[in-house]
Every structure is written in structure tokens, then in C-alpha cells.
Design a protein around this motif. Structure first.
Motif, PDB file in Angstrom:
ATOM      1  N   SER A 209     -25.268   4.037  21.143  1.00 41.82           N
ATOM      2  CA  SER A 209     -25.432   5.379  20.571  1.00 41.82           C
ATOM      3  C   SER A 209     -24.828   6.421  21.481  1.00 41.82           C
ATOM      4  CB  SER A 209     -26.927   5.649  20.340  1.00 41.82           C
ATOM      5  OG  SER A 209     -27.116   6.959  19.896  1.00 41.82           O
ATOM      6  N   ARG A 210     -25.029   6.270  22.754  1.00 38.88           N
ATOM      7  CA  ARG A 210     -24.470   7.232  23.721  1.00 38.88           C
ATOM      8  C   ARG A 210     -22.932   7.196  23.718  1.00 38.88           C
ATOM      9  NH1 ARG A 210     -25.141  12.042  25.775  1.00 38.88           N
ATOM     10  NH2 ARG A 210     -24.314  12.245  27.917  1.00 38.88           N
ATOM     11  N   ILE A 211     -22.391   6.028  23.567  1.00 30.22           N
ATOM     12  CA  ILE A 211     -20.926   5.902  23.524  1.00 30.22           C
ATOM     13  C   ILE A 211     -20.370   6.605  22.302  1.00 30.22           C
ATOM     14  CG2 ILE A 211     -19.066   4.214  23.154  1.00 30.22           C
ATOM     15  CD1 ILE A 211     -20.642   2.314  24.972  1.00 30.22           C
ATOM     16  N   ARG A 212     -21.040   6.485  21.146  1.00 32.82           N
ATOM     17  CA  ARG A 212     -20.569   7.155  19.946  1.00 32.82           C
ATOM     18  C   ARG A 212     -20.583   8.672  20.131  1.00 32.82           C
ATOM     19  NH1 ARG A 212     -23.371   2.862  17.363  1.00 32.82           N
ATOM     20  NH2 ARG A 212     -25.274   4.123  17.258  1.00 32.82           N
ATOM     21  N   GLN A 213     -21.556   9.146  20.810  1.00 32.99           N
ATOM     22  CA  GLN A 213     -21.616  10.591  21.046  1.00 32.99           C
ATOM     23  C   GLN A 213     -20.467  11.049  21.946  1.00 32.99           C
ATOM     24  OE1 GLN A 213     -25.510  11.386  22.622  1.00 32.99           O
ATOM     25  NE2 GLN A 213     -26.594  10.814  20.718  1.00 32.99           N
ATOM     26  N   LYS A 215     -17.550   9.575  22.364  1.00 27.20           N
ATOM     27  CA  LYS A 215     -16.302   9.504  21.620  1.00 27.20           C
ATOM     28  C   LYS A 215     -16.108  10.718  20.740  1.00 27.20           C
ATOM     29  CE  LYS A 215     -15.537   4.520  21.418  1.00 27.20           C
ATOM     30  NZ  LYS A 215     -15.407   3.341  20.526  1.00 27.20           N
ATOM     31  N   GLU A 216     -17.117  11.126  20.105  1.00 27.09           N
ATOM     32  CA  GLU A 216     -17.006  12.289  19.241  1.00 27.09           C
ATOM     33  C   GLU A 216     -16.689  13.539  20.049  1.00 27.09           C
ATOM     34  OE1 GLU A 216     -16.894  14.417  15.745  1.00 27.09           O
ATOM     35  OE2 GLU A 216     -16.908  12.261  16.122  1.00 27.09           O
ATOM     36  N   THR A 217     -17.342  13.637  21.226  1.00 25.73           N
ATOM     37  CA  THR A 217     -17.076  14.797  22.093  1.00 25.73           C
ATOM     38  C   THR A 217     -15.619  14.795  22.550  1.00 25.73           C
ATOM     39  OG1 THR A 217     -19.361  14.742  22.854  1.00 25.73           O
ATOM     40  CG2 THR A 217     -17.762  15.967  24.194  1.00 25.73           C
ATOM     41  N   VAL A 223      -8.652  17.491  20.044  1.00 27.27           N
ATOM     42  CA  VAL A 223      -8.155  18.353  18.971  1.00 27.27           C
ATOM     43  C   VAL A 223      -7.979  19.775  19.453  1.00 27.27           C
ATOM     44  CG1 VAL A 223      -8.714  19.333  16.698  1.00 27.27           C
ATOM     45  CG2 VAL A 223      -9.083  16.898  17.152  1.00 27.27           C
ATOM     46  N   ASP A 224      -8.918  20.257  20.258  1.00 29.74           N
ATOM     47  CA  ASP A 224      -8.901  21.668  20.672  1.00 29.74           C
ATOM     48  C   ASP A 224      -7.961  21.937  21.853  1.00 29.74           C
ATOM     49  OD1 ASP A 224     -10.718  22.099  18.687  1.00 29.74           O
ATOM     50  OD2 ASP A 224     -12.471  21.956  20.016  1.00 29.74           O
ATOM     51  N   LEU A 225      -7.853  20.998  22.837  1.00 29.08           N
ATOM     52  CA  LEU A 225      -7.155  21.291  24.099  1.00 29.08           C
ATOM     53  C   LEU A 225      -5.908  20.444  24.347  1.00 29.08           C
ATOM     54  CD1 LEU A 225     -10.264  21.626  26.447  1.00 29.08           C
ATOM     55  CD2 LEU A 225      -9.033  23.449  25.297  1.00 29.08           C
ATOM     56  N   VAL A 226      -5.907  19.142  24.071  1.00 26.16           N
ATOM     57  CA  VAL A 226      -4.879  18.199  24.567  1.00 26.16           C
ATOM     58  C   VAL A 226      -3.733  18.015  23.585  1.00 26.16           C
ATOM     59  CG1 VAL A 226      -4.497  15.848  25.395  1.00 26.16           C
ATOM     60  CG2 VAL A 226      -6.633  17.031  25.922  1.00 26.16           C
ATOM     61  N   ASP A 227      -3.976  18.117  22.286  1.00 27.69           N
ATOM     62  CA  ASP A 227      -2.937  17.757  21.316  1.00 27.69           C
ATOM     63  C   ASP A 227      -1.685  18.600  21.463  1.00 27.69           C
ATOM     64  OD1 ASP A 227      -4.433  15.764  20.361  1.00 27.69           O
ATOM     65  OD2 ASP A 227      -5.084  16.759  18.525  1.00 27.69           O
TER      66      ASP A 227
END
Length: 961
Positions: A209-213, A215-217, A223-227
Motif C-alpha cells: 500500500s505504501r508503494i502505491r502511494q 508511485k502516485e506521488t 507530470v508537474d516538474l520533470v516532463d
């Protein structure tokens, strides 16, 4: 401690202080799907009826009801920890001791339980292995296997098989029983592991569950900084790739254009431009610019093929420029030689100018070819091809000269070069082979053939020398020349290419320490650029020199072969004819050695061997003729022709001894041309010679009476002196032959005269004093000229060999002196013998003295005969021998007469005056004869004994009167 199972459900309920029975049951039911039900049901610690509560729907878990404690506190009853201080202090020691004992006991019990547990674990399986046969525990146990089935069921009857089935059932029960025991021993660890597995499952779920969180972060951050930044980076990378692709395409275009240009340059024979293009392409191949380009996978093969084509063009041009012009000169030389030979004249020979080509233009013609071959490092290999081509061309040219001129020379009429009886017949019967045609040539024709070959060879060698000088000039002496930098760069490039193509040295045979310590520094030094260029330049210059050497060797070999074909003829030639061949061969060797810079050992050896064969044959021929002359010699005095006196004067004059020039050698050869050949006729000198001459041969103012064999010996000695002058390399051989001839002449003359051999071979009735005197004159003449012969012959002898030859000549000279003294002794002996003959008749004469009485007293027949014979000997010897020799001979004769006659007369019995008078008359007559002899001038005493006897008899006669 393990939790105790519930008495009703059979489940083990762990005691949790923070969980109620309801939450525990709920959790147990929720995790039922993750537990191993068969393992729980097989718990050996729970009875069989305790699991019924799990499946009974009417059974409910009774939750104990606990009343909450009262919240009201009794006022004034506040209890604190300080209230128990006195109590705790009083029991603290006892309590501490109690805890230590309990902890120690717990530890021991745990250790014993652990040991017990480990000891009991596995005991059941061991017992099972003891009770059940090992056959049933094999990994490959299978009853369908025949051998296994027969081993497990060896019985054949039904009863036995029934017993076996019961036994197998018993084995199965034993195994199951022991397995249950083993499971019961391991059940605690099993359930503990089961609990830990449950906790691990919870942690895994929480981690996922922590890994899924996370990944989403991360996705949101991308999307906001690296692309946007990543897109910029990708575009920049694409731009760089496109630029690299553009450069690669430009490189491909350049290489493709270079290949097309290379083909055109090679086709148009522009070797310099083609080599420039190949250098660029090789630079690309050596780097990594073309790595991975499939379209250029054959580029290296194309470049190598182009370089090979350029090398072929350069090699062909170099060979054409270096060799082709000699063919025209060969044709001119051959044409002039044919014209001269056809006219049968010895007119002036218009030599072909061998140096008419401008040296500078020839150097400029070779310069670009040499530079191109240096760049490809093929110049040493091309020079080796050039060496083979020059050698082959030289052999072909000589062969063509022989083939062209032989018919012309054979068609010319020629006189024989040989003395009568000396011509030999070819082994093939005078056939049409090339060797027989060469042998049939006269010496003059053969010399003309050699002269033409000489010019042809010289033309080829001069051209080869010009090529050699041009290459040396290009390689070493271009300082200040416009092409100096190009040559230096070509040498450096060629040296590097040559080192790359050279095989690596084999160092497997050296120890490792030698590789590290010795070979490596030498290899580093040898592979430096300066050393590579130096070694490469040395290889070029060495191959350049070897080409000229090879051409000279080829010419020497062909010349030696031509001489070898006529090897049997040349020794039989006259000296003048052989000298013509020898001299032109010497000139050929000297000229070719000067051009080639190396001694021609093969041609020199051939020439030396033929010269030695000539000397040997001439010596054998002369020895044979001299032997015949001596055997036919009658020892009669002959007149000396002026030609022989001229030989002595020319050979032994002081001026000739100091002359070593070639003109003098030629004059020596010509001086004997007009003289009758001594080997052709035996008795060519007659007693009455038609030519004007003298009675004696004069040497240093002294005349010698000669016989025929003496003159022949003088002629032969002059011929040997001529051979020594024209063949200086064989001076030692000539001297040995001269000594052999002198020894033979002295020995044979002694046998014929002193040994009276001439009476058998020449038909002489006796050996007279005249014969002895002439022999003495000949021997004295030879003895007189030996020192001069030695002086002349030793002019060409090396200093290292003079000592031995001097001793040999001294022995020969001493032999001649001894021979002369023996002849003189023989003459004295003749007079002694004649005296003894007369003395034997003296007693009869003395008897007549006593019987006769004559008025006139005259010398007796003894005195008259003796005086007559002495006078005759004196006249013979005085006309033939030298005065000193005559005096020495008659001195000995006088002494003998004095002793012998005085002794004989002293024994005469003098009884009458007539006897004394006759004795005195004979003594006086003999003394008069003795005093008239030349010996009297040597001594005043004369014959002292006879004179004393005369005085004695005269005194007695006077006293009697």
C-alpha cells in the motif's frame, strides 16, 4: 510459554491484554482462509473431541462480565511507595537471592529441554529405518521394475504372499507411527512459524500500500516538474544525433568520391595522386570513423588493390627507364662489330659513347618513381626484381652476341693458332654444337668475340651503375633540392609501413627475464622513427648495390663459361695468342670490378686456372723438347745467331731490370716473335747458320762457346721470363718451372758428358776434351746468368715466398758450379791417366838408354809424347775455356806431373853417363813444356820436384866429368 488450547473448541487462544474474546474470534475467523487447516487439525496436543466446538453452531463463546471499579476514593487513605520502603529494604536481599536461584533453574531447565528436544527429534526416523528394510527407502523404488519386485516379493505361494502383505501393512503402520511422533516433536516450532508468517503477511500488505502511494506521488511530480525538462533533453539528444548523422553522411560521400577518384587516378597512371588518396583512405581505416558502416566493408580490399596497381605501374616504369635503353646500344655495337669482322680488317674501332645521356635528366626521370616506391615501401622488393631482370638481360645479351657473331667469325679464313701436332679434336667430332663452334674459332676471332661481349657488358653495367648512383643520390644527397622534403617524408612513411608489415620476432626461445630486461629496450630502440628510417634506407641502399653486384656476377659467369669451353685449347696456344686472351680477360675483370665495386672471384679463379694450365702445358712441352735436344746433342760448337745475343742483351740489360711498364712487357713478347720457336724444331740452330752471328754468346762482357742445346735453353729461359712478365700472378709457378728445367738440364748434361751417355744416345765414339770444354762453357754460362734470372723473376714474387725460392735457386746455382768443377776435374783426370799410361812404358825406354850410344842426346819418346798431349790439351782448352779455368786446370796438371814424373825418375838406376844425360834431357824437355803452360803464371816455383831432380843429376854429371 505455549498457549493452552480451549477445552471446547480445540483452538489455542493466545492471551492478549488489549483484545476481547469477541475481537479475537473475529480476527480468527477473518484469517481462517490463510491458515493451513490440515496442520491445525493434526495438532497432537489436543484431544479428538475438542475440535467439535469449531463446527457446532449452538456453541457460543461466553464473554466474562467485569464490573468496573468504583471511582470513589476514601478520603485520607492515600498510599504511596514510600510506605513500603521499610518492608522492601528488609526483604530485598532475600528477594534478590530468590530471583538468582529461579533464573538459574529456568536456564538449566531450558537447556535440558532443548537438549532433550534435539535428542528426541529424529529418533523415530532412525527407529523406522531399523525396523523397515532399506529397500523401501530407495529414491528409485518402483515395484514395476522387475529386479525391485523380485527383491520385495521373493515368495511364490499364496500363504507366503499373505504373510508378506501383513508385513507390508505392519511396515506402513510403523512408518506412520514414527511420522506422527516426529510431527508431535516439531509442532511447537511449526505453530510459532505459522504465527510469524501471519505477521509477515500483514507487513507485506502494508508495504504494498505504501508503494502505491509513493508511485502516485512520483507520477504527479513527473507530470508537474520533470516532463518539460526531459523533453528538452530528448530534443537536444536528437539534435546531436542528427548532426553526427550528417557528419557520417558527409564522410560516406567523401570516401565514395575518393574511391571514384582513386580508380580514375590509377587508370591514368597518376601514381602520386593515387597514393595521396590511398593515404587518406588508410587514415580513415586506421581510425574508427568508418566502424560499423557496412557499405565500406570492402574498402580495405579496394585500397590494397589500388596500391598493388600503383606498385605495378611504378615497378614497370622503373624497369623500363633503367633497362630499355641498353637494347639500342647493343644493336649499334653488334652492327659495327659485324661490319669490322666482315671486312676482315683490324681498322679503327669506333666505340659507342656509353655516357651520352644527361645525368640530371635521368635522375629527374627516376625521382618520382623512386619517391612513389618509397611511399609504398616496395622499393627494396622492386630492386630485387630489377636485380633479377638485369641479370637475365645480361645473360640474354651475351647469348645474342655469340649467336650473331659466330657465323660471321666462322666464315672468315684463319691460320692455325697451334704448333704442328698440337691441335686437338672435339669430343663430338667437330659437330655443330655451340661449344664445338667456339672451339673451332681461331684465337684472333675469339678475342674479337670477347671484345664485342666486353663492350656489350660494359654498356649494361654502365647503365646499372647510373641507376645505382641515381638511387644513392636520391636517398642521401638531396640537401637543398626541391624534392628533399618529399623524399624524407616518403622514407619515413615507407619505413613505418615496412615495420608494420614485418613479422614480429619470435621470442619464445628466450627466458622471461631476458624478455623484460634485455629485449624490450632493444625493441623500443629499434622501433623508434629515426632507427626505422635508418634501417629502411639501409635496406634500399643494400638492394641497390646488390643489383649491380648481381649484374657483374652474371657477366663474370658467362665470360668464365666462354673461357671454360676452350679450356683444352688455350694451354696449347702460342704465348702471344694466349696473352691476347688473357689481357682482354684481365681488362674485362678490372673494368667490371671497378663498376661493380666487388672482386670477381669466380672469373679470376677461372683465368688463374687457365693461366696455370698454360704454364704447365708449355713447361711439359718444353721439357719434352729439351729432353729430345739433349739426347740428340753432339756437343759440337755452333755459331750464335744475332737473335740469341739480342735475347740475352734485352733480358739481362740493366735498363730492362728497372722497367715494369706494360710497354716493356709487350716488347718482351715481341722480341721473341722473329726467333725460331724452340719447341717447334729440335736442332734448329745449325753449325753454319745462314743468319749473321758470332762464335760466342756474350754476357756482361764475357764470351761463352755454345752448343745447340745451350742456345735452346737460352730461348726457353727467355720464354719463361716473358711468361713471368705477362703473368705476374703466376710468378712463383714460373720460377718453380724454371728451376725444374735448370735442374733437368744440369743433370742430363752431366749424364751425357761426364757419364758418357752421349755415346749411347748421340752415337759419339768417345767423350773428348773438346766435348768436356764445351759442356763446361755451357754450364758456366748458365751458372753466370742464374743470378740475373733470379733478379728478373723475383720482381713479381710476393715477399712472403721469396725466402723459400731463394734457397731453391741457390741450390741450383751451387749444382751448376759443382758440375763445372767436376768437368774441370775430369780434364785433369784425363791428363793423369795419360801420364800413367806413358809412365808404364818408361822402364823400357830407360833400358834403351843403357844400350844405345848416340852422339846426339834428344828427348825420349816418353817426354815427346807427354809434351805433345799436354800441348794439344792446352790448345783445345785455351780456344774454348776461359783463361782462369785453363790456368786452374793446368795448375792441377802441373802438380800431378811434378809429383808423378819426379817420383818415377827418382827410381831410375843411373849407372852410365849416357843415362844421366838422357834423364836430364827428358827432365829439361818436360820442364820446358810445363813452363809453357798457363799454370806457370800462377806460381814461380813451377815444378819444384822436377827442378830439384834436375839440379841433382846435373851436379852429379859435372862431378863425374
Amino acid at each position: 510459554m505455549d498457549p493452552k488450547p480451549s477445552p471446547r473448541s480445540g483452538r489455542v487462544a493466545p492471551i492478549r491484554h488489549n483484545s476481547s474474546p469477541t475481537s479475537l474470534l473475529a480476527k480468527t475467523l477473518s484469517d481462517a482462509s490463510t491458515q493451513n487447516l490440515s496442520s491445525i487439525l493434526n495438532n497432537p496436543h489436543v484431544s479428538d473431541g475438542s475440535w467439535a466446538g469449531w463446527w457446532s453452531s449452538s456453541t457460543a463463546v461466553q464473554v466474562a462480565e467485569f464490573a468496573p471499579p468504583s471511582a470513589n476514593k476514601t478520603p485520607g487513605l492515600e498510599i504511596t511507595r514510600s510506605d513500603f520502603t521499610s518492608y522492601l529494604s528488609s526483604i530485598s536481599d532475600h528477594h534478590s537471592r530468590f530471583e538468582d536461584i529461579r533464573n538459574h533453574s529456568n536456564k538449566e531447565s531450558k537447556d535440558e529441554d532443548a537438549i532433550d528436544h534435539h535428542e528426541r527429534a529424529g529418533e523415530a526416523l532412525v527407529a523406522c529405518l531399523r525396523e523397515v528394510p532399506s529397500l523401501y527407502f530407495k529414491e528409485d523404488f518402483a515395484l514395476e521394475d522387475g529386479a525391485t519386485f523380485r527383491a520385495a516379493s521373493p515368495f511364490s505361494t499364496v500363504a507366503e504372499n499373505t504373510v508378506l502383505q501383513e508385513k507390508l501393512s505392519q511396515y506402513l503402520d510403523v512408518v506412520e507411527l514414527h511420522l506422527v511422533k516426529e510431527i508431535s516433536l516439531r509442532s511447537n516450532s511449526f505453530f510459532e512459524a505459522q504465527g510469524q508468517l501471519e505477521d509477515l503477511n500483514l507487513k507485506i500488505v502494508e508495504g504494498c500500500s505504501r508503494i502505491r502511494q509513493l508511485k502516485e506521488t512520483i507520477r504527479l511530480l513527473d507530470v508537474d516538474l520533470v516532463d518539460s525538462a526531459r523533453q528538452i533533453q530528448d530534443l537536444n539528444h536528437t539534435r546531436s544525433a542528427m548532426l553526427a548523422l550528417q557528419e557520417k553522411l558527409r564522410l560516406i560521400l567523401y570516401v565514395n568520391q575518393s574511391l571514384a577518384a582513386l580508380k580514375l587516378l590509377v587508370a591514368s597512371a597518376d601514381c602520386a595522386g593515387a597514393l595521396d588518396v590511398t593515404d587518406d583512405l588508410k587514415h580513415f581505416l586506421d581510425g574508427d570513423q568508418l566502424t560499423g558502416l557496412h557499405c565500406f566493408r570492402h574498402l580495405e580490399d579496394h585500397v590494397a588493390a589500388a596500391i598493388d596497381s600503383v606498385n605495378s605501374i611504378l615497378s614497370a616504369e622503373f624497369l623500363r627507364a633503367s633497362i630499355s635503353d641498353t637494347g639500342d646500344k647493343d644493336m649499334v655495337i653488334l652492327s659495327k662489330a659485324k661490319t669490322r669482322m666482315s671486312s676482315q680488317g683490324n681498322g679503327e674501332d669506333n666505340d659507342v659513347n656509353l655516357y651520352e645521356e644527361d645525368t640530371s635528366s635521368f635522375h629527374d626521370q627516376l625521382l618520382p618513381l623512386i619517391i612513389g616506391l618509397l611511399r609504398t615501401a616496395k622499393l627494396p622488393a622492386v630492386l630485387r626484381i630489377y636485380r633479377d631482370t638485369v641479370t637475365s638481360d645480361m645473360k640474354t645479351a651475351i647469348k645474342s652476341v655469340v649467336a650473331e657473331l659466330l657465323p660471321v667469325l666462322l666464315a672468315r679464313p684463319s691460320d692455325s693458332d697451334f704448333k704442328s701436332g698440337d691441335r686437338i679434336v672435339d669430343a663430338d667430332g667437330g659437330g655443330s654444337s655451340l661449344a664445338s663452334k667456339l672451339r673451332s674459332l681461331s684465337s684472333d676471332s675469339f678475342v674479337q668475340l670477347l671484345g664485342t661481349i666486353f663492350k656489350i657488358v660494359q654498356a649494361h653495367l654502365v647503365r646499372a651503375a647510373e641507376v645505382k648512383k641515381a638511387i644513392e643520390w636520391i636517398m642521401s644527397n638531396l640537401d637543398g633540392h626541391y624534392a628533399a622534403d618529399s623524399v624524407a617524408a616518403a622514407i619515413a612513411h615507407g619505413a613505418l609501413t615496412s615495420s608494420e608489415n614485418a613479422p614480429a620476432p619470435d621470442t619464445s626461445s628466450f627466458p622471461l627475464s631476458t624478455h623484460k630486461n634485455a629485449i624490450k629496450p632493444k625493441q623500443i630502440e629499434a622501433t623508434s622513427p629515426s632507427n626505422l628510417s635508418k634501417n629502411f634506407r639501409g635496406d634500399v641502399l643494400r638492394e641497390n648495390t646488390e643489383a649491380v653486384f648481381a649484374a657483374c656476377d652474371a657477366a663474370h659467369g658467362r665470360w668464365a663459361k666462354l673461357l671454360g669451353v676452350r679450356a683444352l685449347l688455350h694451354p696449347r696456344l702460342r704465348l702471344q695468342d694466349f696473352l691476347h686472351i688473357y689481357n682482354i680477360s684481365q681488362e674485362f675483370v678490372t673494368a667490371t670490378e671497378k663498376i661493380g665495386g666487388r672482386l670477381g672471384y669466380s672469373i679470376r679463379g677461372t683465368l688463374q686456372s687457365q693461366a696455370k694450365a698454360f704454364v704447365d702445358f708449355q713447361h711439359e712441352s718444353r721439357m719434352t723438347k729439351l729432353r729430345a735436344v739433349l739426347d740428340h746433342e753432339t756437343w759440337v760448337e755452333v755459331d750464335v745467331p744475332n737473335e740469341f745475343q739480342g735475347i740475352v742483351d734485352s733480358l739481362f740489360s740493366l735498363e730492362s731490370l728497372d722497367s715494369d711498364s706494360d710497354d716493356h712487357v709487350k716488347n718482351l713478347a715481341k722480341s721473341v716473335d722473329g726467333i725460331v720457336d724452340s719447341t717447334g724444331q729440335v736442332n734448329n740452330v745449325k753449325t753454319k747458320n745462314e743468319k749473321s752471328g758470332t762464335h760466342m754468346i756474350s754476357f756482361r762482357g764475357v764470351g761463352y762457346h755454345m752448343v745447340n742445346c745451350g742456345l735452346i735453353l737460352v730461348k726457353m729461359l727467355s720464354e719463361y721470363i716473358d711468361m713471368n712478365a705477362v703473368l705476374p700472378a703466376l710468378s712463383s709457378e714460373v720460377i718453380h718451372r724454371v728451376l725444374e728445367m735448370l735442374k733437368f738440364f744440369n743433370t742430363r748434361a752431366c749424364q751425357l758428358v761426364l757419364g758418357a751417355g752421349a755415346m749411347q744416345v748421340s752415337g759419339l765414339k768417345s767423350i773428348t776434351s773438346k766435348h768436356l770444354a764445351l759442356a763446361s762453357q755451357v754450364v758456366s754460362f748458365v751458372h753466370a746468368i742464374i743470378p740475373e734470372i733470379r733478379r728478373i723473376l723475383f720482381l713479381k714474387v710476393p715477399e712472403t715466398r721469396k725466402v723459400l725460392l731463394l734457397s731453391e735457386i741457390e741450390r741450383v746455382s751451387q749444382d751448376y758450379k759443382v758440375h763445372r768443377d767436376e768437368i774441370h776435374t775430369k780434364l785433369v783426370q784425363i791428363m793423369r791417366e795419360r801420364l800413367l799410361v806413358h809412365l808404364r812404358g818408361l822402364p823400357q825406354i830407360i833400358e834403351t838408354w843403357n844400350r844405345t850410344d848416340e852422339s846426339e842426346i834428344q828427348p825420349s819418346q816418353f817426354a815427346k809424347s807427354l809434351a805433345k798431349e799436354v800441348g794439344f790439351l792446352q790448345r783445345v782448352l785455351s780456344r774454348t775455356l776461359h783463361e782462369a779455368d785453363v790456368q786452374e786446370i793446368f795448375k792441377e796438371v802441373t802438380i800431378i806431373f811434378d809429383i808423378q814424373i819426379s817420383d818415377a825418375f827418382s827410381h831410375v838406376d843411373i849407372t852410365t853417363p849416357q843415362t844421366k844425360a838422357r834423364l836430364n834431357c827428358d827432365i829439361q824437355h818436360i820442364l820446358g813444356c810445363i813452363k809453357s803452360l798457363p799454370s806457370a803464371k800462377l806460381s814461380d816455383s813451377g815444378a819444384p820436384q822436377l827442378e830439384s831432380l834436375l839440379q841433382k843429376t846435373s851436379a852429379e854429371e859435372e862431378a863425374h866429368q
